[in-house]
Design a protein around this motif. Structure first.
Motif, short mmCIF file in Angstrom:
data_model
loop_
_atom_site.label_atom_id
_atom_site.label_comp_id
_atom_site.label_asym_id
_atom_site.label_seq_id
_atom_site.Cartn_x
_atom_site.Cartn_y
_atom_site.Cartn_z
N LEU A 18 0.85 -1.18 0.00
CA LEU A 18 0.00 0.00 0.00
C LEU A 18 0.89 1.23 0.00
CD1 LEU A 18 -3.18 0.79 1.88
CD2 LEU A 18 -1.22 2.25 2.34
N THR A 19 0.51 2.25 -0.78
CA THR A 19 1.21 3.52 -0.81
C THR A 19 0.17 4.63 -0.68
OG1 THR A 19 2.93 2.64 -2.25
CG2 THR A 19 2.72 5.03 -2.16
N ALA A 20 0.40 5.56 0.25
CA ALA A 20 -0.49 6.71 0.42
C ALA A 20 0.28 7.98 0.13
CB ALA A 20 -1.06 6.76 1.84
N GLU A 21 -0.35 8.90 -0.59
CA GLU A 21 0.24 10.20 -0.86
C GLU A 21 -0.02 11.08 0.36
OE1 GLU A 21 2.14 10.65 -3.47
OE2 GLU A 21 1.63 8.63 -4.17
N MET A 22 1.05 11.46 1.05
CA MET A 22 0.92 12.22 2.30
C MET A 22 0.27 13.58 2.08
SD MET A 22 1.92 10.06 4.46
CE MET A 22 2.12 10.97 5.97
N ASN A 23 0.43 14.16 0.92
CA ASN A 23 -0.17 15.46 0.62
C ASN A 23 -1.69 15.37 0.56
OD1 ASN A 23 0.42 18.18 0.26
ND2 ASN A 23 0.19 18.04 -1.95
N SER A 24 -2.24 14.16 0.47
CA SER A 24 -3.69 13.98 0.36
C SER A 24 -4.37 13.86 1.72
CB SER A 24 -4.01 12.76 -0.51
OG SER A 24 -3.76 11.55 0.20
N ILE A 25 -3.63 14.10 2.80
CA ILE A 25 -4.21 13.98 4.14
C ILE A 25 -5.35 14.98 4.29
CG2 ILE A 25 -2.65 15.60 5.31
CD1 ILE A 25 -2.58 13.52 7.64
N SER A 26 -6.46 14.54 4.88
CA SER A 26 -7.61 15.41 5.06
C SER A 26 -8.27 15.12 6.40
CB SER A 26 -8.63 15.19 3.94
OG SER A 26 -9.80 15.94 4.19
N THR A 27 -8.45 16.18 7.19
CA THR A 27 -9.19 16.09 8.45
C THR A 27 -10.42 17.00 8.41
OG1 THR A 27 -7.89 17.86 9.46
CG2 THR A 27 -7.08 15.58 9.76
N ASN A 28 -10.79 17.42 7.21
CA ASN A 28 -11.91 18.35 6.99
C ASN A 28 -11.67 19.71 7.64
OD1 ASN A 28 -13.53 16.64 5.38
ND2 ASN A 28 -14.12 15.52 7.22
N ASN A 29 -10.38 20.07 7.78
CA ASN A 29 -10.01 21.39 8.30
C ASN A 29 -8.72 21.79 7.59
OD1 ASN A 29 -8.37 23.19 10.11
ND2 ASN A 29 -10.25 23.14 11.31
N GLU A 30 -8.82 22.74 6.65
CA GLU A 30 -7.68 23.09 5.81
C GLU A 30 -6.48 23.58 6.62
OE1 GLU A 30 -8.51 25.51 2.38
OE2 GLU A 30 -10.39 24.44 2.02
N GLN A 31 -6.72 24.36 7.67
CA GLN A 31 -5.61 24.87 8.49
C GLN A 31 -4.87 23.72 9.19
OE1 GLN A 31 -6.81 27.84 11.35
NE2 GLN A 31 -4.72 28.22 12.02
N ARG A 32 -5.63 22.80 9.76
CA ARG A 32 -5.01 21.64 10.43
C ARG A 32 -4.29 20.77 9.40
NH1 ARG A 32 -8.97 19.39 13.98
NH2 ARG A 32 -10.07 18.70 12.13
N ASP A 33 -4.89 20.56 8.23
CA ASP A 33 -4.25 19.75 7.19
C ASP A 33 -2.91 20.35 6.77
OD1 ASP A 33 -6.51 18.19 7.39
OD2 ASP A 33 -7.37 18.87 5.49
N ALA A 34 -2.87 21.67 6.60
CA ALA A 34 -1.61 22.35 6.24
C ALA A 34 -0.57 22.14 7.34
CB ALA A 34 -1.86 23.83 5.99
N HIS A 35 -1.00 22.21 8.61
CA HIS A 35 -0.07 21.99 9.72
C HIS A 35 0.46 20.54 9.72
CE1 HIS A 35 0.80 22.23 14.33
NE2 HIS A 35 1.88 22.46 13.62
N LEU A 36 -0.42 19.59 9.44
CA LEU A 36 0.02 18.18 9.39
C LEU A 36 1.03 17.95 8.27
CD1 LEU A 36 -3.38 16.37 10.01
CD2 LEU A 36 -1.42 16.48 11.57
N ARG A 37 0.96 18.72 7.21
CA ARG A 37 1.88 18.56 6.08
C ARG A 37 3.25 19.17 6.35
NH1 ARG A 37 -3.05 20.22 3.06
NH2 ARG A 37 -3.94 18.27 2.30
#
Length: 184
Positions: free
Chosen positions: A52-71
């Motif tokens: 399995l391979t996941a693209e880390m940039n595709s992470i989504s928590t339904n909160n753009e600010q939090r997603d940017a922080h996770l990246r």
């Protein structure tokens, strides 16, 4: 025995996670772009090789600010480490429908062994003639094992984020080698 190849049906699969927030609730997220493949002996998944391979940039928590922080570098550093990878190393059948799925998980350039549970939900032919196999894979990892250490101490004691991350993956594989129309 004949090797059977299986590819992920992304329209019917999801890769999600949960982590404790403020020690009182969970924050959930998902990887929107991931792929997986399996090779089996015939139709037997008990000795499958799974990747399995996941693209880390595709992470989504339904909160753009939090997603940017996770990246960013506090968490996943997606520009430096763009993918999460899992490669199975062993499958132990525990009953007719349950397995222990052992493998290597790579995040942020760190590879560690993990043990997940895998429930086999069966094989079914869809209305288009494609054979599909369904699984629920779940488990728990400690994020600090992969160098994901960002946290904040709370005034009342404890930490803002839990160490354990619960993973759940609903997977539907499509058997390859059969010429049938692609499902829309």
């Amino acid at each position: 025995m004949e090797t059977t190849k299986w590819l992920l049906d992304p329209a019917h699969s999801e890769l999600t996670f949960k982590i404790k927030h403020l020690m009182i609730s969970n924050v959930s997220g998902a990887f929107k772009n991931f792929s997986a493949k399996a090779e089996t002996e015939g139709m037997d998944f008990s000795k499958a090789n799974i990747n399995l391979t996941a693209e880390m940039n595709s992470i989504s928590t339904n909160n753009e600010q939090r997603d940017a922080h996770l990246r960013n570098s506090d968490f996943f550093e997606v520009e430096k480490f763009p993918q999460l990878k899992f490669t199975s190393t062993q499958i132990e059948q525990t009953d007719d429908e349950s397995f222990n799925l052992h493998g290597n998980l790579t995040m942020k350039g760190i590879t560690k062994p993990v043990k997940l549970t895998m429930e086999f939900n069966g094989i079914m032919k869809d209305p288009y003639g494609q054979e599909k196999a369904g699984f629920l894979v779940s488990g728990k990892i400690n994020r600090s094992d992969w160098g994901i250490n960002m946290n904040v101490a709370l005034e009342t004691g404890g930490l803002m984020l839990g160490e354990d991350v619960r993973i759940q993956c609903e997977v539907q594989f499509v058997r390859q080698g059969i010429n049938v129309p692609v499902e829309v």
